[in-house]
Design a protein around this motif. Structure first.
Motif, PDB file in Angstrom:
ATOM      1  N   SER A 252       0.805  -0.901   0.099  1.00  0.00           N
ATOM      2  CA  SER A 252      -0.290   0.186  -0.136  1.00  0.00           C
ATOM      3  C   SER A 252       0.992   0.989  -0.371  1.00  0.00           C
ATOM      4  CB  SER A 252      -0.843   0.259   1.465  1.00  0.00           C
ATOM      5  OG  SER A 252      -0.184   0.304   2.268  1.00  0.00           O
ATOM      6  N   ARG A 308      -7.914  -3.824   3.578  1.00  0.00           N
ATOM      7  CA  ARG A 308      -8.688  -2.276   3.844  1.00  0.00           C
ATOM      8  C   ARG A 308      -7.842  -1.265   3.164  1.00  0.00           C
ATOM      9  NH1 ARG A 308     -11.159  -5.621   7.343  1.00  0.00           N
ATOM     10  NH2 ARG A 308      -8.533  -5.431   8.231  1.00  0.00           N
ATOM     11  N   HIS A 309      -6.293  -1.368   2.730  1.00  0.00           N
ATOM     12  CA  HIS A 309      -5.731  -0.534   2.481  1.00  0.00           C
ATOM     13  C   HIS A 309      -4.954  -0.642   0.662  1.00  0.00           C
ATOM     14  CE1 HIS A 309      -4.891   1.696   6.127  1.00  0.00           C
ATOM     15  NE2 HIS A 309      -4.578   0.216   6.827  1.00  0.00           N
ATOM     16  N   THR A 310      -6.050  -1.597  -0.007  1.00  0.00           N
ATOM     17  CA  THR A 310      -5.045  -1.584  -1.019  1.00  0.00           C
ATOM     18  C   THR A 310      -6.761  -2.379  -1.576  1.00  0.00           C
ATOM     19  OG1 THR A 310      -2.582  -2.214  -0.598  1.00  0.00           O
ATOM     20  CG2 THR A 310      -4.113  -2.474  -3.094  1.00  0.00           C
ATOM     21  N   SER A 311      -6.897  -3.009  -1.822  1.00  0.00           N
ATOM     22  CA  SER A 311      -8.092  -4.176  -2.359  1.00  0.00           C
ATOM     23  C   SER A 311      -8.510  -5.248  -1.798  1.00  0.00           C
ATOM     24  CB  SER A 311      -8.315  -3.463  -3.882  1.00  0.00           C
ATOM     25  OG  SER A 311      -9.619  -4.929  -4.336  1.00  0.00           O
ATOM     26  N   ARG A 312      -9.440  -5.857  -1.835  1.00  0.00           N
ATOM     27  CA  ARG A 312     -10.162  -6.893  -1.061  1.00  0.00           C
ATOM     28  C   ARG A 312      -9.335  -7.756  -2.578  1.00  0.00           C
ATOM     29  NH1 ARG A 312     -12.708  -7.937   4.245  1.00  0.00           N
ATOM     30  NH2 ARG A 312     -13.133  -5.952   5.072  1.00  0.00           N
ATOM     31  N   GLN A 313     -10.118  -7.282  -3.559  1.00  0.00           N
ATOM     32  CA  GLN A 313      -9.732  -8.312  -4.663  1.00  0.00           C
ATOM     33  C   GLN A 313      -8.462  -9.441  -4.318  1.00  0.00           C
ATOM     34  OE1 GLN A 313     -12.094  -9.083  -6.585  1.00  0.00           O
ATOM     35  NE2 GLN A 313     -10.944 -10.244  -8.055  1.00  0.00           N
ATOM     36  N   GLU A 316      -9.136 -12.202  -2.870  1.00  0.00           N
ATOM     37  CA  GLU A 316      -9.807 -13.359  -3.796  1.00  0.00           C
ATOM     38  C   GLU A 316      -8.271 -13.997  -4.454  1.00  0.00           C
ATOM     39  OE1 GLU A 316     -13.258 -13.326  -2.833  1.00  0.00           O
ATOM     40  OE2 GLU A 316     -12.683 -14.073  -5.001  1.00  0.00           O
TER      41      GLU A 316
ATOM     42  N   LYS B 298     -20.786 -12.789  -4.641  1.00  0.00           N
ATOM     43  CA  LYS B 298     -20.189 -12.158  -3.499  1.00  0.00           C
ATOM     44  C   LYS B 298     -20.106 -10.786  -3.400  1.00  0.00           C
ATOM     45  CE  LYS B 298     -15.547 -11.056  -5.742  1.00  0.00           C
ATOM     46  NZ  LYS B 298     -13.822 -10.855  -6.642  1.00  0.00           N
ATOM     47  N   LEU B 300     -17.576  -7.132  -2.271  1.00  0.00           N
ATOM     48  CA  LEU B 300     -16.199  -6.348  -3.212  1.00  0.00           C
ATOM     49  C   LEU B 300     -16.369  -5.652  -1.796  1.00  0.00           C
ATOM     50  CD1 LEU B 300     -14.531  -6.820  -4.617  1.00  0.00           C
ATOM     51  CD2 LEU B 300     -15.393  -5.323  -6.929  1.00  0.00           C
ATOM     52  N   LEU B 301     -16.420  -5.356  -0.446  1.00  0.00           N
ATOM     53  CA  LEU B 301     -16.580  -4.595   0.072  1.00  0.00           C
ATOM     54  C   LEU B 301     -15.099  -3.267   0.437  1.00  0.00           C
ATOM     55  CD1 LEU B 301     -16.328  -6.438   3.633  1.00  0.00           C
ATOM     56  CD2 LEU B 301     -18.485  -5.206   2.101  1.00  0.00           C
ATOM     57  N   GLY B 302     -15.043  -2.361   0.647  1.00  0.00           N
ATOM     58  CA  GLY B 302     -14.167  -0.820   0.420  1.00  0.00           C
ATOM     59  C   GLY B 302     -13.897  -0.593  -0.908  1.00  0.00           C
ATOM     60  N   HIS B 303     -15.175  -1.169  -1.279  1.00  0.00           N
ATOM     61  CA  HIS B 303     -15.010  -0.412  -3.087  1.00  0.00           C
ATOM     62  C   HIS B 303     -16.294  -0.126  -3.620  1.00  0.00           C
ATOM     63  CE1 HIS B 303     -12.333  -3.660  -3.798  1.00  0.00           C
ATOM     64  NE2 HIS B 303     -11.925  -3.296  -4.201  1.00  0.00           N
ATOM     65  N   SER B 322     -11.131   0.814  -5.097  1.00  0.00           N
ATOM     66  CA  SER B 322     -10.812   0.655  -3.320  1.00  0.00           C
ATOM     67  C   SER B 322      -9.694   1.930  -3.150  1.00  0.00           C
ATOM     68  CB  SER B 322      -9.748  -1.052  -3.449  1.00  0.00           C
ATOM     69  OG  SER B 322      -9.241  -0.646  -4.156  1.00  0.00           O
ATOM     70  N   PRO B 323      -9.382   1.293  -2.221  1.00  0.00           N
ATOM     71  CA  PRO B 323      -8.395   2.737  -1.617  1.00  0.00           C
ATOM     72  C   PRO B 323      -7.134   3.001  -2.159  1.00  0.00           C
ATOM     73  CG  PRO B 323      -9.106   1.830   0.169  1.00  0.00           C
ATOM     74  CD  PRO B 323     -10.188   1.265  -0.009  1.00  0.00           C
ATOM     75  N   ARG B 324      -6.618   1.651  -3.485  1.00  0.00           N
ATOM     76  CA  ARG B 324      -5.372   1.829  -4.221  1.00  0.00           C
ATOM     77  C   ARG B 324      -6.089   0.900  -5.224  1.00  0.00           C
ATOM     78  NH1 ARG B 324      -3.938   2.440   1.309  1.00  0.00           N
ATOM     79  NH2 ARG B 324      -2.133   4.369   1.483  1.00  0.00           N
ATOM     80  N   ARG B 325      -7.026   0.713  -5.675  1.00  0.00           N
ATOM     81  CA  ARG B 325      -7.035  -0.699  -6.619  1.00  0.00           C
ATOM     82  C   ARG B 325      -8.326   0.346  -7.402  1.00  0.00           C
ATOM     83  NH1 ARG B 325      -2.457  -0.559  -6.195  1.00  0.00           N
ATOM     84  NH2 ARG B 325      -1.048  -2.876  -5.549  1.00  0.00           N
ATOM     85  N   ILE B 327     -10.654  -1.217 -10.535  1.00  0.00           N
ATOM     86  CA  ILE B 327     -11.556  -2.780 -11.037  1.00  0.00           C
ATOM     87  C   ILE B 327     -13.055  -2.464 -11.822  1.00  0.00           C
ATOM     88  CG2 ILE B 327     -12.519  -4.797 -10.851  1.00  0.00           C
ATOM     89  CD1 ILE B 327     -11.695  -5.019  -7.819  1.00  0.00           C
TER      90      ILE B 327
END
Lengths: 412, 457
Positions: A252, A308-313, A316, B298, B300-303, B322-325, B327
């Motif tokens: 992050s 939470r600072h980058t992406s939940r993906q 995944e 599915k 996708l929290l925080g998006h 999201s904070p840094r990405r 999609i």
């Protein structure tokens, strides 16, 4: 007058009042506090509140609405604001997305500048180490001993040793982060083995230096900016196209720095790189080639700096990679995304708080029946491993990078 | 990194999660984005369908009665929207409106059974649970922990309000006084009401105690026994038959805790309805998330949905940041369930109101353009009034299939459906209809999205 000069000028006029003006990249964060509706939803989700109580740690809302408006020196907030683990749960549940984790860093930076006597001693020790070595941990005195330790780890884990490469104009810079550079060397080596297996054109830094996150988190803004400047010079000189790391915190932070400081090279976690650049097909082919993989029942921990600072993906991706592995069974723990307590530099000065946060994760982990926990962050690995060991648990912990490297076949 | 799916749901409150669950159960690949928690997580955790008509002071007896009245008074109310579907015969319109709402209530009750927020009550009549202020409010479904048994039916009932030392959100003596006055006016039982303060110390201190600490603490082994021990003396003192707690009886095991307390004290124990963000609201939110992921959806929290691609009248994809990405997500259909001012689906400033994801045109409660409505001028000075705040009725106008429409009355995209608080034409705080409209419109939007995807395929 350019922006830096203007900043320094304004700062000098406010010196007597002990007020530090905000940098332009901090303004968005400060403005986000204005959106707080004082509802207190964040308190119900804060893992530090859950483990030590509201009386010890007054919670994210108080940071947003009270501590951020404290007197200029912020001295009155010091007993609370250093207990935030920076996990970002409050920002994720907040309907207004108030950027509380970064507000914490700004408050800490003010205390650091004007009342360094109030900064916890444990953090000052880290500050000295960083100043001396450009690393968050005391480096090995004896290079040979460091190599011996590395070789022992590799042998125990069955990971091949790939000699270090440093070259200009490689596609990828592999950046291990302080923990993997000095302590969890197996993570650094495992990542190299993976990159080598997939024939990635990569380089290491000639001389490793810290990404600046620890300094940023303790409020040492000056050192943080120095380290970031140093790293930018190194990245630019190497002329890489991408930066890949195995540390969640570095992911992050590097992602921020590469944008803020215009590196021209985006930063990723190795998991993202594997999925997006190597692809599931190649990964699946490789993982299936292992002749007789051991059956293993694992559970997964999601590092805060990734989800939470980058992406939940990103997690995944981790789960999808684990699903490709023959013989690996995954059981999700209900607390898979709960902070391990090791963030926000809390473990360096209030380890009892950090270790109390991780109890929730450990209890939920025991319920999964898994024999092993994997997580793509060497710091989470260390925090959870230490606490499981102390509690006498038989569950082992592996950094996910190591776990993947172990399950790759020998390179043909 | 791009993703592809059948349905994207934007928003993770009651409307979005119900829409997502129904779609996932119907076999659609469903991704739900959520940028933060919703007004559902704030709520008291009871499901209102319709409690009052605007400007009326008497509560409505049953949701069905309320829906009939609404259909006459506010034909464009979100409950009534589906009645305008041309495929429905005129005589069957009311039957359809009532039927859909009833189906939703039944569906919700059945699905939340076995979760941490099991519900009770039914569509046939409103219930009147007691709040932490000592007042009552009409609602359709309550969480089973809120059931106060026969406290208002049994002639000899005695109710004890229990406060907790250091927990400032509940004042048992005020609640007891208000409730008793109310019951005396109604000339019904209970005729005796008492109050007490007990000590529950999650972290060993009798001060600075919050709901969440109490709820988590009561889930721990031994806590309920300890609590029961303290209660016995107070129960005996006034001969209480019923015991009212603030809504903190547990996060995971609230119902089990209630039952255990009843067994140990020989009384009927229940939770009062509380202020936001309440623990029952959090239980409801979590329970809805559980049924969604169990159905295969599915999250996708925080998006946050930050941009979109639309080709002609077809929405192709949205970008989730999201904070840094970022999609990009391609989908066949989309459900917009972003809420109103808390959720952030509708935003307003000195230039007017706007819808935040697709820049759709919001309307007022009377279905006039709200593009130039300035929030400060669209609120009444009296904060709580029988007509409510006009600003609360603003939102999106939708067609009978719950697709947002433009100023010309045509749908903005053929595959975008809207549900929940983002809709215009109802005033939840006056009507007590918030979660009911969210649930029913979420249910309808999903059914329509599923039908649309089938038609296209």
């Amino acid at each position: 007058m350019d922006e830096n000069e203007a900043f320094e000028y304004v700062k000098s006029t406010l010196k007597k009042e002990k007020i530090t003006p905000y940098h332009s990249d901090e303004l968005e964060i400060v403005k986000s506090i204005g959106a707080c509706i004082n509802c207190g939803l964040c308190i119900n989700h804060c893992p530090v509140v859950a483990s030590v109580g509201l009386d010890r740690f007054s919670g994210p809302r108080s940071i947003a609405v009270e501590l951020s408006r404290s007197p200029p020196e912020f001295w009155a907030t010091a007993d609370k604001v250093y207990l935030c683990t920076g996990c970002g749960t409050c920002r994720e549940v907040c309907p207004k997305n108030v950027n509380i984790p970064e507000i914490v860093n700004i408050v800490r930076a003010n205390i650091f500048e004007h009342r360094p006597d109030l900064v916890p001693k444990g953090l000052m020790i880290v500050k000295e180490i960083i100043e001396e070595h450009n690393l968050a941990f005391e480096p090995w005195e004896d290079k040979e001993e460091k190599e011996e330790s590395r070789d022992m780890r590799l042998e125990r884990l069955g990971i091949p040793y790939i000699p270090d490469v440093v070259k200009e104009n490689a596609e990828v810079l592999f950046y291990p982060g302080c923990q993997a550079e000095e302590r969890a060397q197996e993570v650094r080596e495992a990542a190299k083995a993976i990159l080598d297996y997939f024939d990635v054109d990569y380089t290491l830094l000639d001389e490793f230096s810290c990404c600046s996150l620890p300094s940023h988190l303790m409020g040492d803004a000056k050192t943080a900016r120095n380290l970031a400047h140093q790293l930018k010079g190194k990245v630019k000189k190497l002329g890489v196209k991408k930066v890949v790391t195995t540390c969640a915190g570095c992911t992050s932070n590097l992602a921020d720095l590469s944008v803020r400081d215009e590196w021209g090279a985006p930063a990723y976690h190795l998991l993202e790189y594997l999925v997006e650049e190597i692809g599931f097909e190649k990964l699946a082919d490789a993982l299936k080639k292992v002749a007789k993989p051991n059956d293993v029942h694992v559970s997964v921990h999601d590092p805060c700096h990734l989800i939470r600072h980058t992406s939940r993906q990103v997690m995944e991706h981790a789960l999808n990679i684990l699903r490709l592995m023959p013989g690996v069974r995954v059981t999700e723990s209900v607390e898979h995304d709960n902070c391990c307590g090791g963030g926000g530099m809390v473990s360096f000065h209030a380890s009892e708080v950090a270790n109390s946060v991780v109890q929730e994760n450990m209890m939920a982990l025991e319920k999964t029946g898994a024999e092993r926990l994997v997580t793509p962050c060497p710091l989470c690995t260390a925090q959870i491993e230490n606490n499981l060991f102390k509690s006498g648990s038989s569950i082992e912990v592996d950094d996910l990078t190591v776990f993947i490297a172990q399950r790759l076949p020998k390179k043909e | 990194m791009d993703l592809e799916t059948d349905l994207v749901v934007i928003g993770g409150g009651m409307a979005g999660l119900i829409a997502g669950t129904i779609a996932a159960e119907a076999g659609l690949d469903t991704i739900l984005l959520r940028k933060g928690q919703s007004a559902t997580a704030y709520s008291s955790g009871a499901i209102d369908v319709i409690g009052y008509l605007p400007e009326a002071s008497e509560p409505i007896i049953s949701p069905e009665e309320g829906l009939f009245a609404l259909s006459r008074l506010y034909p464009l109310h979100p409950y009534n929207v589906l009645g305008y579907d041309k495929r429905i015969e005129f005589e069957k319109v009311m039957e359809n409106i009532v039927g859909r709402t009833k189906d939703t209530v039944t569906w919700l009750k059945a699905h939340l059974d076995g979760t941490i927020a099991p519900l009770m009550g039914d569509f046939e009549s409103n219930m009147h649970p007691i709040t932490i202020l000592g007042t009552t409010k009409p609602t359709c479904l309550i969480q089973k922990t809120m059931h106060n048994g026969d406290v208002q039916d049994r002639e000899d009932s005695v109710l004890l309000f229990v406060g907790i030392m250091g927990y400032a959100d509940f004042n048992p003596s005020t609640a007891a006084k208000t409730y008793l006055e109310d019951r005396m006016a109604a000339a019904g039982p209970p005729r005796k009401v008492g109050h007490c303060i007990i000590q529950v110390m999650p972290f060993g201190k009798p001060y600075n105690v919050s709901s969440i600490e109490l709820a988590r603490h009561l889930d721990h082994e031994g806590s309920i026994e300890n609590l029961a021990e303290q209660l016995k003396e107070h129960i005996e003192q006034i001969g209480a038959t019923h015991v009212a707690f603030p809504p903190v009886l547990g996060l995971q095991d609230a119902l089990k805790n209630k039952e255990k307390l009843e067994e140990l004290t020989g009384t009927t124990v229940f939770e009062l309805l509380g202020f936001p963000p309440s623990i029952p609201g959090q239980r409801l939110q979590r329970a809805l998330e559980t049924i969604f992921t169990k159905a295969g959806g599915k999250m996708l929290l925080g998006h946050e949905a930050t941009s979109y691609l639309k080709v002609d009248d077809n929405l192709k994809s949205i970008t989730a940041a999201s904070p840094r990405r970022e999609i990009k997500i391609d989908a066949k259909a989309f459900v917009l369930a972003t809420g109103k001012y808390i959720g952030g689906g509708i935003a307003g400033d000195e230039t007017g109101l706007r819808e935040t994801v697709f820049d759709l045109k919001p309307v007022t409660g009377d279905y006039h353009s709200a593009m130039e409505i300035v929030p400060s001028r669209f609120t009444s000075r009296l904060s709580i009034s029988p007509t409510g705040q006009p600003i609360q009725s603003c939102g999106l106008s939708v067609d009978p299939r719950f697709r947002p429409v433009d100023e010309d009355g045509l749908e903005w995209a053929k595959n975008l459906f809207a549900a929940g608080a983002v809709l215009a034409g109802y005033n939840y705080s006056v009507e007590k209809s918030g979660l009911g409209v969210a649930a029913t419109s979420g249910y309808s939007a999903a059914k329509n999205a599923i039908e649309f995807i089938k038609e296209v395929a």
